[in-house]
Enzyme design. Sequence first.
Site, PDB file in Angstrom:
ATOM      1  N   SER A 159       0.847  -1.200   0.000  1.00  0.00           N
ATOM      2  CA  SER A 159       0.000   0.000   0.000  1.00  0.00           C
ATOM      3  C   SER A 159       0.877   1.243   0.000  1.00  0.00           C
ATOM      4  CB  SER A 159      -0.886   0.033   1.242  1.00  0.00           C
ATOM      5  OG  SER A 159      -0.108   0.284   2.400  1.00  0.00           O
ATOM      6  N   ASP A 160       0.377   2.303  -0.615  1.00  0.00           N
ATOM      7  CA  ASP A 160       0.982   3.595  -0.330  1.00  0.00           C
ATOM      8  C   ASP A 160       0.738   3.848   1.163  1.00  0.00           C
ATOM      9  OD1 ASP A 160       2.267   6.027  -0.515  1.00  0.00           O
ATOM     10  OD2 ASP A 160       1.194   6.669  -2.314  1.00  0.00           O
ATOM     11  N   TRP A 161       1.508   4.760   1.723  1.00  0.00           N
ATOM     12  CA  TRP A 161       1.532   4.907   3.189  1.00  0.00           C
ATOM     13  C   TRP A 161       0.166   5.361   3.729  1.00  0.00           C
ATOM     14  CZ3 TRP A 161       5.135   2.385   1.442  1.00  0.00           C
ATOM     15  CH2 TRP A 161       6.254   1.998   2.177  1.00  0.00           C
ATOM     16  N   ALA A 209      -2.675   4.124   2.689  1.00  0.00           N
ATOM     17  CA  ALA A 209      -3.693   4.110   1.632  1.00  0.00           C
ATOM     18  C   ALA A 209      -4.650   2.930   1.791  1.00  0.00           C
ATOM     19  CB  ALA A 209      -3.021   4.049   0.251  1.00  0.00           C
TER      20      ALA A 209
END
Length: 730
Positions: free
Chosen positions: A250-252, A254
């Site tokens: 995941s993006d941070w 997200a």
Amino acid sequence: MKSLAIPLLVYATPVFAAAGDGDWASAYSKATAALAKLSNSQKVGLATGVGWQKGGCVGNIAAISSIGFPELCLQDGPLGVRYAQQVTAFPAGITTGSTWDTGLMYSRGNALGTESKALGVHVQLGPVGGPLGKIPVAGRNWEGFSNDPYLSGMAMANTVAGMQAAGVQACAKHYIGNEQELNRGSMSANIADRTNHELYLWPFAEAVRANVTSVMCSYNKVNSSYACENEALLTGLLKDELDFQGYVVSDWAAQHTTTGSANAGMDMAMPGDNFGDNNFLWGQNLLNAVSSGSVSQARLDNMATRILAGWYFLGQDQGYPTQTGWTSWNGGGGGPNVQGDHKTVARAIARDGIVLLKNENNALPLNKPASLALIGQDAIVNPSGPNACTDRGCDTGTLAMGWGSGTCQFPYLTAPYDAIKSKAATDGTTVTLSNTDSTSAGASAAGAAATAIVFINSDSGEGYITVEGAAGDRLNLNPWHSGNALVTAVANVNKKTIVVIHSVGPLILETILALDNVVAVVWAGIPGQESGNGLVDVIYGSTSPSGKLPYTIAKQQSDYGTAIASGDDNYSEGLYIDYRNFDHANIEPRYEFGFGLSYTTFSYSNLVTGSITSPGSGSSAPGGVSNLWDVVATVTATVTNNGTVAAAEVAQLYIGLPSSAPASPPKQLRGFDKLSLEAGAGGTVRFPLRAKDLSYWNSAAGAWVMPTGTFNIYVGSSSRDIRLTGSLST
Ligand SMILES: *[C@@H]1O[C@H](CO)[C@@H](O)[C@H](O)[C@H]1NC(C)=O
Ligand SMILES: *[C@@H]1O[C@H](CO)[C@@H](O)[C@H](O)[C@H]1NC(C)=O
Ligand SMILES: *[C@@H]1O[C@H](CO)[C@@H](O)[C@H](O)[C@H]1NC(C)=O
Ligand SMILES: *[C@@H]1O[C@H](CO)[C@@H](O)[C@H](O)[C@H]1NC(C)=O
């Protein structure tokens, strides 16, 4: 999985090497064997970050000593190792894209990977294939390479190959539709299937084909479902269609749910909690979900296997360095100096990424001018130091990187003034500096000088920082700090005014170009630590400029036909972004995609298109069905340097699909070849066309289809300076 025949010419680099010396089959067998030794709690641990600032990197996975798995370190970013000191601050992606040089793309990736590995980073969070850059003002476009999917795709593949050959895992991000900063955490990118395949997914497919071990899902929604919770995206397109063998991280923060993300196909949650709130959506919650059956045992096993496989694929189980002496949270000092000789490749890109837009009466190269006035704050390093602003969140001093998580610490920054001053000293040129953006001070410095160089810029970045009113995305396409007024004031008093521009993306240049005394315009991109040196190489002519625009420069902003969406974005422009829109809508750009001047001239001749052969049989392989990559035609031409100085030319090939295809952009880039030629010398440029390059995505069939009929082949020096035309028929 079938091993693929690599069309080496597509990568066209003498240093190309396969990404890692492992192969997926043996990585998977090692991962499966290790998995058998793990409890569910340990498997969940592999998939869950330890929490924000709980480890030395921006993301960490806890060690599992029983299988020799270390604390895994994931670290930004795409142009340098974030937070560490004594690292190289490379030119940004967009300036790497404007070199159109696959060898430099590979070398930069390899140098980035080498530095990451030496610092104990296992996963480097780059390169950037999205944003692709459909909206010219979008804040993070400079982190990627170009808004053309083919150019971006070649840069992705070569960067991934370079990074992974150095031993670090690359992470292709941000998947997908994160085309603006405004509302990125809530808006939906509603992208039609064909548009997605032919534009936004394309660079990711190239990265997957280059065996990228991780892909980062983005903050936004796609078709109303968060990218990190979207099964059609993560499992359907990425893992099934593109046969991606690695893991989705995941993006941070997200991630939004425990079971939704797991069942959609996300494999690793980062940073684990929501930026330090100790609220872990996975961890114990994922363990409970597996116990209750709302996430299957098979899905958990698959997550852990993919994460282990990526680690084994790069051979990181064998003697990989550990992070020692530095952390992201202590100022980044104390680690090893990992820069090696990487400033050489940084300078080469800063130099070869420069695009010369205008050069009247050979104003450039400079030839020992008696006096030179350097004007504008963009000529000097920020007086408080190049790293004064956190994550470079200010536009003070010369612009050499944008702002946000895709930045790093400068080890030093050679500003234009520093490098020009040294060169001028050897020439006996008197240099006057006006190091502010004051029009009166600029005019008074310029009035007395033989030549004036005005430095202006335009900055953007990630939305968590607002700079001069811009919350990531730019407010408009004008130069910052009233740059038009500064250039006007200087040009009013100096007949030889040269404008140097550092910019994250296109600007509207009409005001500047209307000034008769502006004799040259140098587009110097986002050049990193070697900014001034790369510039001196070009403006003094030790190297002829050879960069080409990786996007269109319009006469007015509305000509792009795309804008920041205030709510959801339906991608109603479809396939028609950047030059595809200008060509389709018959809009005259100021400087077209692929444009760039040289100190010499080139003639093109002898186009040989050959014929199209049938691709071989295909099987599922990373990047998509394997025969999509079979070279089915090779177009060649002769390029001759018919001027008086040595220089490199980027020859470009565009195709027009046959009329049997559904409505398509008139021209699409499908090949480029950069050739260095001595004055008077000629050489052959080669464009291997893969089956995918000659196909469109047929949504109904769920397949790439090569249309029957006649393809137009355009070969030239830019998307509108076409020198040779021919055809290919099926
Ligand atoms: C990807 O990995 C496979 C081994 O599984 C290897 O045969 C292939 O050459 C690699 N592809 C590239 C583009 O490096
Ligand atoms: C998103 O919706 C569009 C329109 O229905 C469709 O063509 C496309 O395939 C969808 N994309 C995904 C990833 O579901
Ligand atoms: C996007 O499309 C939906 C469905 O057709 C429509 O309701 C919505 O108004 C559109 N949004 C925009 C911003 O055009
Ligand atoms: C070089 O070639 C270009 C393109 O064909 C042509 O316009 C130009 O006149 C040539 N220059 C010389 C010096 O022959």
